[in-house]
Design a protein around this motif. Structure first.
Motif, PDB file in Angstrom:
ATOM      1  N   MET A 549       0.804  -1.218   0.000  1.00 34.91           N
ATOM      2  CA  MET A 549       0.000   0.000   0.000  1.00 34.91           C
ATOM      3  C   MET A 549       0.843   1.276   0.000  1.00 34.91           C
ATOM      4  SD  MET A 549      -3.349   0.213  -0.032  1.00 34.91           S
ATOM      5  CE  MET A 549      -4.872  -0.713   0.189  1.00 34.91           C
ATOM      6  N   LYS A 550       2.140   1.163   0.161  1.00 36.11           N
ATOM      7  CA  LYS A 550       2.961   2.367   0.288  1.00 36.11           C
ATOM      8  C   LYS A 550       2.810   3.320  -0.901  1.00 36.11           C
ATOM      9  CE  LYS A 550       7.629   3.974   1.398  1.00 36.11           C
ATOM     10  NZ  LYS A 550       9.031   3.580   1.712  1.00 36.11           N
ATOM     11  N   ILE A 557      -0.913  11.370  -0.362  1.00 38.38           N
ATOM     12  CA  ILE A 557      -0.266  12.496   0.322  1.00 38.38           C
ATOM     13  C   ILE A 557       0.295  13.488  -0.692  1.00 38.38           C
ATOM     14  CG2 ILE A 557       1.746  13.088   1.730  1.00 38.38           C
ATOM     15  CD1 ILE A 557       1.178  10.530   3.345  1.00 38.38           C
ATOM     16  N   ASN A 558       0.941  12.962  -1.737  1.00 40.07           N
ATOM     17  CA  ASN A 558       1.528  13.852  -2.741  1.00 40.07           C
ATOM     18  C   ASN A 558       0.469  14.616  -3.514  1.00 40.07           C
ATOM     19  OD1 ASN A 558       4.136  13.192  -2.080  1.00 40.07           O
ATOM     20  ND2 ASN A 558       4.325  11.596  -3.631  1.00 40.07           N
ATOM     21  N   TYR A 559      -0.616  13.945  -3.851  1.00 38.86           N
ATOM     22  CA  TYR A 559      -1.687  14.634  -4.576  1.00 38.86           C
ATOM     23  C   TYR A 559      -2.260  15.765  -3.736  1.00 38.86           C
ATOM     24  CZ  TYR A 559      -6.233  15.759  -6.479  1.00 38.86           C
ATOM     25  OH  TYR A 559      -7.330  16.450  -6.964  1.00 38.86           O
ATOM     26  N   ALA A 601      -3.101  14.204  10.519  1.00 33.64           N
ATOM     27  CA  ALA A 601      -3.146  12.888  11.170  1.00 33.64           C
ATOM     28  C   ALA A 601      -2.631  11.784  10.254  1.00 33.64           C
ATOM     29  CB  ALA A 601      -4.569  12.576  11.621  1.00 33.64           C
ATOM     30  N   ILE A 602      -2.958  11.842   8.961  1.00 36.83           N
ATOM     31  CA  ILE A 602      -2.495  10.766   8.078  1.00 36.83           C
ATOM     32  C   ILE A 602      -1.004  10.911   7.788  1.00 36.83           C
ATOM     33  CG2 ILE A 602      -4.790  10.499   7.084  1.00 36.83           C
ATOM     34  CD1 ILE A 602      -3.597  11.644   4.440  1.00 36.83           C
ATOM     35  N   LEU A 603      -0.471  12.109   7.885  1.00 35.67           N
ATOM     36  CA  LEU A 603       0.978  12.248   7.793  1.00 35.67           C
ATOM     37  C   LEU A 603       1.657  11.481   8.927  1.00 35.67           C
ATOM     38  CD1 LEU A 603       1.362  16.052   6.890  1.00 35.67           C
ATOM     39  CD2 LEU A 603       1.654  14.099   5.351  1.00 35.67           C
ATOM     40  N   ASP A 604       1.079  11.581  10.114  1.00 35.77           N
ATOM     41  CA  ASP A 604       1.614  10.822  11.246  1.00 35.77           C
ATOM     42  C   ASP A 604       1.495   9.319  11.022  1.00 35.77           C
ATOM     43  OD1 ASP A 604       2.638  12.767  12.897  1.00 35.77           O
ATOM     44  OD2 ASP A 604       0.782  13.058  14.021  1.00 35.77           O
ATOM     45  N   VAL A 605       0.357   8.885  10.474  1.00 39.28           N
ATOM     46  CA  VAL A 605       0.168   7.457  10.208  1.00 39.28           C
ATOM     47  C   VAL A 605       1.236   6.959   9.243  1.00 39.28           C
ATOM     48  CG1 VAL A 605      -1.360   5.740   9.160  1.00 39.28           C
ATOM     49  CG2 VAL A 605      -2.307   7.481  10.679  1.00 39.28           C
ATOM     50  N   ALA A 606       1.409   7.689   8.135  1.00 39.04           N
ATOM     51  CA  ALA A 606       2.401   7.279   7.137  1.00 39.04           C
ATOM     52  C   ALA A 606       3.811   7.322   7.711  1.00 39.04           C
ATOM     53  CB  ALA A 606       2.293   8.171   5.900  1.00 39.04           C
ATOM     54  N   ALA A 607       4.080   8.309   8.548  1.00 40.48           N
ATOM     55  CA  ALA A 607       5.412   8.408   9.160  1.00 40.48           C
ATOM     56  C   ALA A 607       5.723   7.160   9.971  1.00 40.48           C
ATOM     57  CB  ALA A 607       5.484   9.652  10.037  1.00 40.48           C
ATOM     58  N   GLU A 614      10.110  12.752   8.481  1.00 38.80           N
ATOM     59  CA  GLU A 614       9.859  14.069   7.889  1.00 38.80           C
ATOM     60  C   GLU A 614       8.364  14.340   7.734  1.00 38.80           C
ATOM     61  OE1 GLU A 614      10.469  11.164   4.412  1.00 38.80           O
ATOM     62  OE2 GLU A 614      11.221  11.486   6.458  1.00 38.80           O
ATOM     63  N   LEU A 615       7.573  13.283   7.593  1.00 39.70           N
ATOM     64  CA  LEU A 615       6.123  13.470   7.517  1.00 39.70           C
ATOM     65  C   LEU A 615       5.557  13.862   8.876  1.00 39.70           C
ATOM     66  CD1 LEU A 615       5.044  10.501   5.201  1.00 39.70           C
ATOM     67  CD2 LEU A 615       5.522  12.877   4.579  1.00 39.70           C
TER      68      LEU A 615
END
Length: 834
Positions: A549-550, A557-559, A601-607, A614-615
């Motif tokens: 899923m990465k 996130i990029n979009y 919040a999803i930046l934290d999840v992905a991090a 960095e996220l």
């Protein structure tokens, strides 16, 4: 052969087409690095997904076939049949897939409905065990397939086909285009083709014109039929079904509500015509109104109840039947809002026009077939004879209205063949407060109907795999079954498409499997997918899925990052920005702060998932900016509008915006204690009565009320308060329909999957099971103080059942009894007085 895994065992007898299907391969996700002006560097995505397994054909010899030249024909029904002898020993399996939908009959008896849904260009393979069902000698195996070939929220728009084989051990007894007896195809003309859609979100309604021989193709072995020439279709790629099969239990009416007569010839000032009728074109598949053979949705608006007799008597299916004459009706109560296939035995004396209309509630003591914005009606034109009728599609109802506009007939054995999840029955909850037991039953009944092969929003209007809904429903699957089988299939559907057509690169569909030719998407709904992936990993430890899923996660996130403004916040998100069914949905531009809270919040999840600190740093900065901009000293403001180049707060605050701030860790009760105390003490289900804080727009059931209960639990507001508010929010729903609703009023779906999340509340906050860790096999208990005298519950795991029971004696002392599977540990963390 392992249908729970990705791969099927290969066989030497693979057909060339099957091998070609494998050679197509899966895909490679490519993520374009996108940078917004003055924004943080884009999240680095790998060049391709970590997807290496091939999904080999599970078929020994069957090929995908369809009547020649008809694979793209709209709303066509084809019947396939084969006469086969029961094999020695009686063991036989029907392995099959197809598109769009099918149902199976063996010697005229219903066997099953399918297939389980999958993503574009992949088809899930079902296996039906016919052992013990076949009789000695010759058996008539029949498969009815509907090919819709239109877009919807419910089913993907792809050419029709059937691929099926009946096998006994490794021997093929019958197949489509392969070894054994060949399935012959016939056109099922009794289901009319050119009819309107059921709804904007679902394909066609059902309208039938039948004679006593219409069903001979699947009931009479020696029927005289003219087979259609079939052509082999393009090679397919396959997926395992994964999800459990339903039992198709028959439910029967519990009462007859009313009887009466019908007046006809009414001319409404304005006919209700849904967008699914008037907007047919390139963006919405179907037949234009001028081409429709029948329009029951219009005809039903020219009739109304005339003489009405309320009877409210119990229905005895062994004794009762409905004897119908022209222009009569009967309304039946199924006892609870349920989903399935409507069936009845009908003896027709004179040419009869029979209508089934249905809804989840009564509207002014009647069934309003159009309340949901759907055509909740089935029409049958029946010549004299006896019929066993059953709808092809599943429908949702508590109330069924039977109407005859011509002829005479007798209906007996009325039923609803339930289409729901039956993997939940080991789970249970009971306590000394009967209201909570009723809510649990309603929540479980709601979950069952919305979690069959994917997580659906509702089983009625849409049957769609909506994100956000799935975030909450996936938790319930884990609680009721101890596993995340449906969630794995659901996430797999979002993983496998190379891209989602008609929407921007990097974005995912708001609901799926589906096709949105109008290009509509919800840009902040993809955030719920990332949030769910984070929790899925905690539940399952499925690192393989997370790694695959990465590219999808970083693509999202990029979009979204391309919409960051000079302050570092998302601004002017496109298409349909959705926060909640409330005033909040009108406060989404230009900078919507709830959406920015969720993005952080999803930046934290992905991090955390991908070790990308960095996220997390980016999320920290965003939260600081949101707090500075949105906080007005008492509440968070929902949005800011750009005027003359500068952002100005709208000045409007919603209840859901405050919940987003706490839910997505923008603030805590420690940092914003006054706001938290105000929310706890002044908000909730009684605020309509108290009228406190009228300037703060109220939350709705989807999703504010559910989120509020989560926060009350997270920050230890007390079991008694959670109990009280659960009753205030949900009991009236459970009492009226036996299910939990989309909104806080009965003006839309009264059966919405996310609302079953109350099960998590009951297990965690009332029973006291604070966590179930299936990876480490640890259960933690923390039983809070409550007015309950006792409570008990059962939670399944893959290893067995966890059983918890507690009660308080006359002195308030807690007595706890537990059972757990071998290898598991229960840790009681309940505070106790010395």
């Amino acid at each position: 052969m392992n249908f729970m895994g990705y791969s099927f065992c290969s066989r030497k007898s693979r057909s060339k087409l099957a091998v070609a299907a494998v050679s197509i391969g899966l895909m490679a996700f490519c993520s374009t690095t996108l940078l917004a002006e003055d924004s943080a560097p884009a999240a680095e995505a790998p060049e391709q997904a970590v997807v290496s397994q091939e999904f080999a054909s599970p078929f020994i010899s069957a090929l995908p076939v369809w009547p020649e030249g008809m694979e793209k024909t709209k709303n066509i029904t084809i019947g396939y049949r084969a006469l086969v002898k029961r094999p020695f020993g009686g063991k036989a399996t029907l392995r099959m897939t197809g598109h769009t939908l099918y149902r199976i009959f063996l010697n005229g008896e219903f066997i099953g409905h399918g297939p389980a849904r999958g993503p574009h260009d992949f088809y899930r393979v079902d296996e039906w065990d016919l052992s013990g069902k076949m009789k000695k000698g010759e058996n008539l195996l029949a498969i009815e397939v509907a090919g819709y070939n239109v877009n919807s929220f419910y089913l993907i728009d792809r050419p029709s086909f059937l691929q099926a084989e009946l096998v006994s051990k490794d021997k093929v007894l019958a197949s489509t285009g392969g070894k054994g007896v060949q399935f012959e195809a016939v056109r099922v003309e009794s289901r009319l083709q050119k009819v309107c859609r059921y709804s904007f979100q679902r394909p066609f309604t059902e309208v039938y014109k039948k004679t006593p021989v219409s069903d001979a193709w699947f009931t009479v072995p020696e029927a005289n039929l003219t087979p259609l020439k079939c052509a082999v279709q393009e090679p397919k790629q396959y997926l395992p079904r994964r999800v459990p099969y339903t039992w198709f239990t028959k439910l029967y009416p519990t009462a007859i509500v009313s009887t009466g007569t019908i007046k006809t010839g009414i001319q409404p000032a304005n006919f209700w015509k849904d967008r699914s009728m008037v907007n047919i074109g390139p963006q919405l598949g179907g037949f234009p109104e001028a081409e429709l053979e029948k329009t029951p949705s219009l005809e039903l608006q020219t009739i109304a109840n005339d003489k009405v007799e309320k009877v409210d008597i119990a229905w005895d299916r062994e004794k009762h039947c409905l004897q119908m004459k022209p222009n009569e009706y009967r309304i039946l109560d199924l006892g609870a809002n349920s989903t399935g296939f409507i069936g009845a035995t009908v003896e027709v004396k004179k040419d009869t026009r029979l209508f089934f209309t249905f809804d989840e509630i009564l509207s002014g003591d009647d069934v309003d077939f159009k309340r949901l914005g759907c055509v909740s009606a089935i029409e049958y034109d029946l010549a004299p004879g006896t019929y066993s009728l059953e709808s092809f599609e599943p429908y949702t109802m508590r109330y069924l209205k039977v109407t005859t506009l011509a002829g005479e007939c007798t209906l007996s054995n009325l039923y609803l063949r339930e289409y729901a999840n039956d993997a939940v029955w080991q789970a249970d909850f009971q306590c000394s407060d009967e209201r909570m037991n009723q809510i649990f039953q309603a929540a479980r009944h709601t979950f069952r109907q919305n979690a069959i092969d994917i997580f659906m929003d509702c089983p009625s209007r849409e049957r769609a795999g909506w994100l956000c809904d799935s975030f909450f429903t996936s938790r319930v699957e884990y609680d009721l079954t101890g596993q995340s089988i449906i969630e794995k299939a659901f996430l797999e559907d979002f993983l496998l498409p190379k891209k989602f057509e008609h929407i921007p690169e990097g974005m995912v569909a708001m609901c799926y499997p589906s096709d949105h030719y109008d290009g509509v998407f919800i840009p902040n709904w993809c955030m719920w997918l990332v949030s769910e992936i984070g929790e899925y990993y905690q539940r399952t430890g499925d690192r393989e899925m997370i790694d695959k899923m990465k590219p999808r996660v970083l693509g999202i996130i990029n979009y979204l990052r391309t919409f960051k403004n000079s302050d570092g916040l998302l601004e002017k998100l496109p298409s349909w920005v959705f926060v909640e069914w409330s005033r909040a949905n009108s406060l989404v531009q230009d900078v919507n702060y709830p959406s920015n809270m969720h993005y952080a919040a999803i930046l934290d999840v992905a991090a955390k998932l991908y070790d990308m600190p960095e996220l997390a740093a980016e999320a920290y900065v965003m939260r600081d900016i949101i707090r500075k901009q949105s906080w007005n000293g008492k509440f968070f403001v929902d949005n800011a509008v750009r005027k003359d180049g500068k952002l100005e707060l709208s000045g409007e605050s919603t209840e859901i915006c405050q919940y987003f701030a706490f839910f997505f860790d923008l603030v805590t009760p420690q940092t914003h204690g006054e706001l938290w105390n105000t929310l706890v003490n002044d908000f909730g289900p009684k605020r309509r009565e108290t009228k406190k804080w009228p300037e703060i727009h109220m939350a709705n059931q989807f999703v504010g009320n559910v989120m509020r209960l989560e926060l009350l639990s997270r920050y230890n507001a007390g079991v008694d308060k959670i109990l009280d508010e659960s009753v205030g929010y949900l009991l009236y729903m459970a009492e009226r329909t036996g299910t939990l609703w989309e909104n806080d009023g009965a003006y839309a779906s009264c059966n919405h999957g996310f609302a079953s999340h109350e099960i998590r509340v009951l297990y965690r906050d009332v029973l006291g099971v604070s966590s179930v860790d299936s990876l480490r096999k640890i259960v933690k208990l923390n039983i809070g103080q409550s007015p309950l005298e006792w409570c008990q519950g059962t939670l399944p795991t893959k290893d067995g059942l966890i059983q918890i029971k507690w009660q308080r004696d006359e002195n308030g002392e807690l007595k706890l009894t537990t059972k757990h599977p071998k290898g598991w540990v229960i840790i009681d963390q309940t505070p106790r007085s010395e």
